[in-house]
Scaffold this motif. Structure first.
Motif, short mmCIF file in Angstrom:
data_model
loop_
_atom_site.label_atom_id
_atom_site.label_comp_id
_atom_site.label_asym_id
_atom_site.label_seq_id
_atom_site.Cartn_x
_atom_site.Cartn_y
_atom_site.Cartn_z
N LYS A 136 8.14 32.71 71.70
CA LYS A 136 6.96 33.61 71.66
C LYS A 136 6.43 33.86 73.06
N LYS A 137 6.44 32.81 73.89
CA LYS A 137 5.95 32.94 75.26
C LYS A 137 6.87 33.85 76.07
N LEU A 138 8.18 33.72 75.83
CA LEU A 138 9.14 34.57 76.55
C LEU A 138 8.90 36.05 76.20
N ILE A 139 8.58 36.31 74.94
CA ILE A 139 8.30 37.70 74.52
C ILE A 139 7.07 38.22 75.26
N ARG A 140 6.05 37.37 75.35
CA ARG A 140 4.83 37.80 76.08
C ARG A 140 5.16 38.12 77.53
N ILE A 141 6.01 37.31 78.13
CA ILE A 141 6.41 37.55 79.53
C ILE A 141 7.14 38.89 79.62
N ALA A 142 8.12 39.07 78.73
CA ALA A 142 8.94 40.30 78.75
C ALA A 142 8.06 41.53 78.63
N GLU A 143 7.06 41.46 77.75
CA GLU A 143 6.19 42.61 77.55
C GLU A 143 5.37 42.96 78.78
N GLY A 144 5.13 41.97 79.61
CA GLY A 144 4.30 42.21 80.80
C GLY A 144 5.11 42.54 82.06
N LYS A 166 10.72 24.25 64.92
CA LYS A 166 12.12 24.73 64.82
C LYS A 166 12.59 25.40 66.11
N PHE A 167 13.91 25.54 66.19
CA PHE A 167 14.54 26.26 67.29
C PHE A 167 14.88 27.68 66.84
N VAL A 168 14.77 28.62 67.75
CA VAL A 168 15.22 29.99 67.47
C VAL A 168 16.10 30.46 68.63
N SER A 169 16.84 31.53 68.40
CA SER A 169 17.71 32.05 69.46
C SER A 169 16.96 33.10 70.27
N VAL A 170 17.23 33.11 71.58
CA VAL A 170 16.59 34.14 72.42
C VAL A 170 17.41 35.44 72.42
N LYS A 171 18.61 35.37 71.82
CA LYS A 171 19.41 36.59 71.72
C LYS A 171 18.67 37.53 70.75
#
Ligand code: ZN
Length: 227
Positions: free
Chosen positions: A68-76, A29-34
């Protein structure tokens, strides 16, 4: 730089090869990055060259694993830094409208008036992906990104090529932050555009020597099934 070598090996994956690459759509599925994470911002961007631009209103959508990958990037990310996502999913239908729109604008330009249709097309292709070629963003596995520090885009240089030799020291260092962050979680860069990163689609699959891509093109009329 090890990363540079790894990426350079793949910089000539041809469009034809990508179009023909086998895909086994996994149906993710697609999710929003907002509102995904406080350090991720979804922001549309239009090319400086064009006044009237068809902006895709779907650019905030990406596949679930990509999010999920973008979240991991943001956290680092270092303190005060944010990841700006300017484009994610862009249906071929919208790409076609963008391309047609730009063809119109270019045809009206005085300096191009004497050019043939295919010559103008070649010029447009440099700024906008041809909808009849491989359309990365229609898979939902691709994001265009940059980094901001304390509300300002970090200096990453103006050269489009990710490893451009003419980059200054600061720009090179800052690009390194982005390149390492994206590569670490498994994104693959399209070496001609430092901001363009892929996962799950054909460039990613080809570079990672996978037998098939897991994300195929999703047409606008089928988007509902992916939401
Ligand atoms: Zn892109």
């Amino acid at each position: 730089m090890k990363l540079e070598k790894r990426h350079k090996m793949f910089q000539y994956v041809s469009d034809k090869k990508l179009l023909a690459f086998p895909v086994k759509e996994c149906g993710e599925k697609f999710v929003s990055v907002k509102d995904l994470h406080p350090k991720i911002v979804s922001r549309k961007k239009k090319p400086r060259e064009i006044k009237r631009w068809v902006v895709s209103s779907y650019g905030h959508l990406v596949r679930k694993t990509v999010a999920k990958k973008l979240i991991r990037i943001a956290e680092g990310l270092p303190l005060g830094m944010k990841l700006i996502v300017t484009d994610g999913y862009r249906p071929i239908e919208i790409q076609r409208r963008m391309f047609r729109g730009m063809m119109k604008v270019f045809k009206k330009k005085k300096k191009y008036r004497k050019l043939r249709e295919d010559e103008i097309k070649e010029k447009v292709r440099k700024l906008c992906a041809d909808p009849d070629s491989y359309t990365y963003h229609s898979t939902g596995g691709v994001v265009d990104v940059y980094l901001e520090k304390d509300g300002k885009a970090i200096n990453i240089g103006t050269a489009k090529n990710t490893f451009d030799k003419r980059l200054g020291k600061e720009a090179r260092k800052n690009r390194g932050i982005l390149i390492r962050a994206m590569s670490k979680v498994g994104f693959v860069n399209y070496i001609h555009e430092w901001w363009h990163w892929c996962y799950g689609e054909s460039l990613w699959a080809s570079i990672n020597k996978k037998r098939y891509a897991i994300y195929g093109s999703v047409h606008l009329k089928n988007l509902k099934k992916f939401l």
